[in-house]
Design a protein around this motif. Sequence first.
Motif, PDB file in Angstrom:
ATOM      1  N   MET A 206       0.845  -1.195   0.000  1.00  0.00           N
ATOM      2  CA  MET A 206       0.000   0.000   0.000  1.00  0.00           C
ATOM      3  C   MET A 206       0.880   1.245   0.000  1.00  0.00           C
ATOM      4  O   MET A 206       1.842   1.346   0.774  1.00  0.00           O
ATOM      5  CB  MET A 206      -0.879   0.001   1.246  1.00  0.00           C
ATOM      6  CG  MET A 206      -2.042   0.935   1.177  1.00  0.00           C
ATOM      7  SD  MET A 206      -3.303   0.298   0.061  1.00  0.00           S
ATOM      8  CE  MET A 206      -4.628   1.420   0.443  1.00  0.00           C
ATOM      9  N   HIS A 210       5.759   5.426   5.361  1.00  0.00           N
ATOM     10  CA  HIS A 210       6.237   5.285   6.729  1.00  0.00           C
ATOM     11  C   HIS A 210       7.282   6.374   6.947  1.00  0.00           C
ATOM     12  O   HIS A 210       8.084   6.666   6.050  1.00  0.00           O
ATOM     13  CB  HIS A 210       6.853   3.896   6.913  1.00  0.00           C
ATOM     14  CG  HIS A 210       7.602   3.715   8.179  1.00  0.00           C
ATOM     15  ND1 HIS A 210       6.978   3.469   9.384  1.00  0.00           N
ATOM     16  CD2 HIS A 210       8.929   3.740   8.436  1.00  0.00           C
ATOM     17  CE1 HIS A 210       7.891   3.338  10.317  1.00  0.00           C
ATOM     18  NE2 HIS A 210       9.084   3.506   9.779  1.00  0.00           N
ATOM     19  N   GLN A 252      -8.331   6.716   6.765  1.00  0.00           N
ATOM     20  CA  GLN A 252      -7.390   6.536   7.877  1.00  0.00           C
ATOM     21  C   GLN A 252      -8.025   7.200   9.094  1.00  0.00           C
ATOM     22  O   GLN A 252      -8.306   8.404   9.065  1.00  0.00           O
ATOM     23  CB  GLN A 252      -6.044   7.174   7.540  1.00  0.00           C
ATOM     24  CG  GLN A 252      -5.010   7.026   8.640  1.00  0.00           C
ATOM     25  CD  GLN A 252      -3.615   7.420   8.186  1.00  0.00           C
ATOM     26  OE1 GLN A 252      -2.729   6.588   8.106  1.00  0.00           O
ATOM     27  NE2 GLN A 252      -3.424   8.694   7.872  1.00  0.00           N
ATOM     28  N   LYS A 296      -2.313   0.717  -4.773  1.00  0.00           N
ATOM     29  CA  LYS A 296      -2.062  -0.561  -4.124  1.00  0.00           C
ATOM     30  C   LYS A 296      -1.373  -1.488  -5.115  1.00  0.00           C
ATOM     31  O   LYS A 296      -1.786  -1.601  -6.274  1.00  0.00           O
ATOM     32  CB  LYS A 296      -3.390  -1.174  -3.672  1.00  0.00           C
ATOM     33  CG  LYS A 296      -3.325  -2.642  -3.262  1.00  0.00           C
ATOM     34  CD  LYS A 296      -2.814  -2.803  -1.850  1.00  0.00           C
ATOM     35  CE  LYS A 296      -3.046  -4.226  -1.328  1.00  0.00           C
ATOM     36  NZ  LYS A 296      -2.314  -5.270  -2.059  1.00  0.00           N
ATOM     37  N   PHE A 370     -10.120   0.752   1.508  1.00  0.00           N
ATOM     38  CA  PHE A 370      -9.149   0.449   2.563  1.00  0.00           C
ATOM     39  C   PHE A 370      -9.573   1.161   3.849  1.00  0.00           C
ATOM     40  O   PHE A 370     -10.209   2.228   3.827  1.00  0.00           O
ATOM     41  CB  PHE A 370      -7.726   0.836   2.158  1.00  0.00           C
ATOM     42  CG  PHE A 370      -7.436   2.320   2.169  1.00  0.00           C
ATOM     43  CD1 PHE A 370      -7.088   2.980   3.353  1.00  0.00           C
ATOM     44  CD2 PHE A 370      -7.487   3.063   1.000  1.00  0.00           C
ATOM     45  CE1 PHE A 370      -6.807   4.336   3.375  1.00  0.00           C
ATOM     46  CE2 PHE A 370      -7.215   4.429   0.999  1.00  0.00           C
ATOM     47  CZ  PHE A 370      -6.874   5.061   2.190  1.00  0.00           C
ATOM     48  N   ARG A 372      -7.664   2.032   7.645  1.00  0.00           N
ATOM     49  CA  ARG A 372      -6.372   1.969   8.335  1.00  0.00           C
ATOM     50  C   ARG A 372      -6.448   2.761   9.622  1.00  0.00           C
ATOM     51  O   ARG A 372      -6.898   3.903   9.630  1.00  0.00           O
ATOM     52  CB  ARG A 372      -5.285   2.546   7.420  1.00  0.00           C
ATOM     53  CG  ARG A 372      -3.867   2.518   7.958  1.00  0.00           C
ATOM     54  CD  ARG A 372      -2.932   3.087   6.893  1.00  0.00           C
ATOM     55  NE  ARG A 372      -1.532   2.868   7.177  1.00  0.00           N
ATOM     56  CZ  ARG A 372      -0.732   3.740   7.775  1.00  0.00           C
ATOM     57  NH1 ARG A 372      -1.224   4.920   8.169  1.00  0.00           N
ATOM     58  NH2 ARG A 372       0.533   3.467   7.985  1.00  0.00           N
ATOM     59  N   TYR A 373      -5.998   2.139  10.698  1.00  0.00           N
ATOM     60  CA  TYR A 373      -5.907   2.875  11.946  1.00  0.00           C
ATOM     61  C   TYR A 373      -4.707   3.818  11.877  1.00  0.00           C
ATOM     62  O   TYR A 373      -3.706   3.518  11.214  1.00  0.00           O
ATOM     63  CB  TYR A 373      -5.791   1.924  13.135  1.00  0.00           C
ATOM     64  CG  TYR A 373      -5.922   2.615  14.465  1.00  0.00           C
ATOM     65  CD1 TYR A 373      -7.095   3.285  14.807  1.00  0.00           C
ATOM     66  CD2 TYR A 373      -4.863   2.638  15.380  1.00  0.00           C
ATOM     67  CE1 TYR A 373      -7.228   3.947  16.011  1.00  0.00           C
ATOM     68  CE2 TYR A 373      -4.980   3.295  16.592  1.00  0.00           C
ATOM     69  CZ  TYR A 373      -6.159   3.950  16.901  1.00  0.00           C
ATOM     70  OH  TYR A 373      -6.278   4.621  18.099  1.00  0.00           O
ATOM     71  N   GLY A 376      -1.077   2.819  11.903  1.00  0.00           N
ATOM     72  CA  GLY A 376      -0.654   1.877  10.877  1.00  0.00           C
ATOM     73  C   GLY A 376      -0.532   0.445  11.339  1.00  0.00           C
ATOM     74  O   GLY A 376      -0.085  -0.420  10.566  1.00  0.00           O
ATOM     75  N   THR A 378      -3.108  -1.553  12.535  1.00  0.00           N
ATOM     76  CA  THR A 378      -4.270  -2.325  12.094  1.00  0.00           C
ATOM     77  C   THR A 378      -4.737  -1.774  10.754  1.00  0.00           C
ATOM     78  O   THR A 378      -4.943  -0.558  10.616  1.00  0.00           O
ATOM     79  CB  THR A 378      -5.416  -2.236  13.118  1.00  0.00           C
ATOM     80  OG1 THR A 378      -4.950  -2.701  14.386  1.00  0.00           O
ATOM     81  CG2 THR A 378      -6.604  -3.078  12.678  1.00  0.00           C
ATOM     82  N   TYR A 379      -4.911  -2.649   9.774  1.00  0.00           N
ATOM     83  CA  TYR A 379      -5.288  -2.168   8.448  1.00  0.00           C
ATOM     84  C   TYR A 379      -6.019  -3.245   7.654  1.00  0.00           C
ATOM     85  O   TYR A 379      -5.853  -4.460   7.880  1.00  0.00           O
ATOM     86  CB  TYR A 379      -4.067  -1.677   7.666  1.00  0.00           C
ATOM     87  CG  TYR A 379      -2.897  -2.639   7.621  1.00  0.00           C
ATOM     88  CD1 TYR A 379      -2.871  -3.693   6.712  1.00  0.00           C
ATOM     89  CD2 TYR A 379      -1.821  -2.483   8.491  1.00  0.00           C
ATOM     90  CE1 TYR A 379      -1.793  -4.572   6.671  1.00  0.00           C
ATOM     91  CE2 TYR A 379      -0.745  -3.351   8.457  1.00  0.00           C
ATOM     92  CZ  TYR A 379      -0.738  -4.391   7.539  1.00  0.00           C
ATOM     93  OH  TYR A 379       0.327  -5.265   7.506  1.00  0.00           O
ATOM     94  N   TYR A 381      -6.534  -3.821   3.558  1.00  0.00           N
ATOM     95  CA  TYR A 381      -6.141  -3.327   2.241  1.00  0.00           C
ATOM     96  C   TYR A 381      -6.668  -4.271   1.161  1.00  0.00           C
ATOM     97  O   TYR A 381      -6.135  -5.375   0.968  1.00  0.00           O
ATOM     98  CB  TYR A 381      -4.611  -3.249   2.127  1.00  0.00           C
ATOM     99  CG  TYR A 381      -3.952  -2.250   3.042  1.00  0.00           C
ATOM    100  CD1 TYR A 381      -4.603  -1.092   3.462  1.00  0.00           C
ATOM    101  CD2 TYR A 381      -2.643  -2.449   3.483  1.00  0.00           C
ATOM    102  CE1 TYR A 381      -3.980  -0.165   4.281  1.00  0.00           C
ATOM    103  CE2 TYR A 381      -2.012  -1.525   4.303  1.00  0.00           C
ATOM    104  CZ  TYR A 381      -2.682  -0.396   4.708  1.00  0.00           C
ATOM    105  OH  TYR A 381      -2.060   0.514   5.528  1.00  0.00           O
ATOM    106  N   CYS A 414      -9.339  -6.290  12.894  1.00  0.00           N
ATOM    107  CA  CYS A 414      -9.848  -5.865  11.586  1.00  0.00           C
ATOM    108  C   CYS A 414     -11.377  -5.957  11.539  1.00  0.00           C
ATOM    109  O   CYS A 414     -12.038  -5.094  10.924  1.00  0.00           O
ATOM    110  CB  CYS A 414      -9.220  -6.712  10.486  1.00  0.00           C
ATOM    111  SG  CYS A 414      -7.464  -6.369  10.227  1.00  0.00           S
TER     112      CYS A 414
END
Length: 497
Positions: A206, A210, A252, A296, A370, A372-373, A376, A378-379, A381, A414
């Motif tokens: 994804m 970072h 997010q 993605k 998607f 996403r927490y 990053g 918990t996600y 995709y 999730c």
Amino acid sequence: MYSLQYSGSTWASLGGNIKGESSGSRRWARPGQSQRAAAALRERCQRRRRPGHKQLLHPAGRGAGPRERPGTGGAAAPALPRHGAPAAAPRFPGGRLFQAEPGVSSSPEQLQKQDCACPGTAGSLTGHSESHTPFPQLPILSEKVATSLLWLCILEMASPKVAVVGAGVIGLSTALCITETCPSCSVTVLSDQFSPNTTSDVAAGMLIPHTYPDTPIHRQKQWFKETFTYLFAISNSAEASEAGIHLVSGWQVFKSTPKEELPFWSDIVLGFRPMSEAELQKFPQHRFGQAFTTLKCDCPPYLLWLEKRLKATGTQMYTRKVADLWELHSEYDVVVNCAGMGAHQLVGDKQLFPVRGQVLKVHAPWVKHFIRYGDGLTYIYPGIHRVTLGGTREKGSWSLSPDPGTTRDIFDRCCSLEPSLQGAHDIEVKVGLRPSRQCVRVQRGLLSQGGVKLPVVHNYGHGAGGFSVHRGTANEAAHLVGECISALQGSSSRAKL
């Protein structure tokens, strides 16, 4: 054997053409050499002509018209340098003129003993046997000068050999960038593992960056921008499906408003904005969120697509475990280290550490967005065929064995974000070790032993954000390889002089 052939006014060699200079610019004969000696040389050459063919050298010498070359349909044969007359000096690769060393005799008596200017080589006129064909003689050169000439030609025609160690997304992308920025290079990829057995095959793929604490933000942003632009173009092409690249929109979410509401990459992804109140109702335990569209990569097909692109450029790929970069010094001019966690032992990098990641690949085709927490961890995709659920970040863990307890924890987390995942099936567990550092290492290095040097370019340590910046760091590494090659060529040129 390194051969030279005479064709028209050009000396053709394996390393390129050795062209003559304008008449009168150089003299191969020494002052005082007699016309009688020149005539004797021409007579000897004439006697050596092949029976049944028209002679190539006119017996009358100066003032005589050209003769036909056998098999050329009336084309004039080249006039050979006459004894005592101005002659064209050969020009070798690089444009430098080459002459006999002072004190080396070039008399006809010595000329007849040689078949070529380079010791140990046999000259021949194209299409004729060596035993019967008159061959234009050049002055005798000293062994030192002739050897230098040979190496000049070889060096000019040689392609720099580059080895890329590592066949994950970083290694393959770097190799591809090298072929694009340095097309003259011969590139080889060496790795003990190729897809589907690399760490990159486990990655979610994804494009959400970072943050690397010790890497300047502007540099990280450039890497991400180059990667996003490159993959976005692929997503808009006919190769998108084969490469496994597609656009995906989503959210997010945060339980509280983050300090940085606009991350550094917000103007690169598409349609970045705060989530509306209506959207936040889907996540009742969260008070803030960001909505955007990004890219993605389905990693296994993308790696195979990169391999296909590399093979199309002539890049070689070999399954080989490299225990020490120095073992490659006799085979390659430049080595690129994209070994990921392998760099821990390969170059003894103590700043490199593993961050274990465990993910689930599930069949849930109804999941289209998607989620996403914010941290990053918990996600969800969605890919083209499978949905990736994650994950873990276990710093310092070297275990590649799936943990059942971790699998259950990931699935529960999730499902709390997307309850419909309770109906997911065909669950597959994957584990990988992210090669992590406080900053990605993209830099030049140099190995040296006993006066022998091996330029090295490092490109590893991307951690959890490898796919988000892989093309950007590959571009930078490829330019560093170009600098290494330029430095090698500069050293070679100075050595020639």
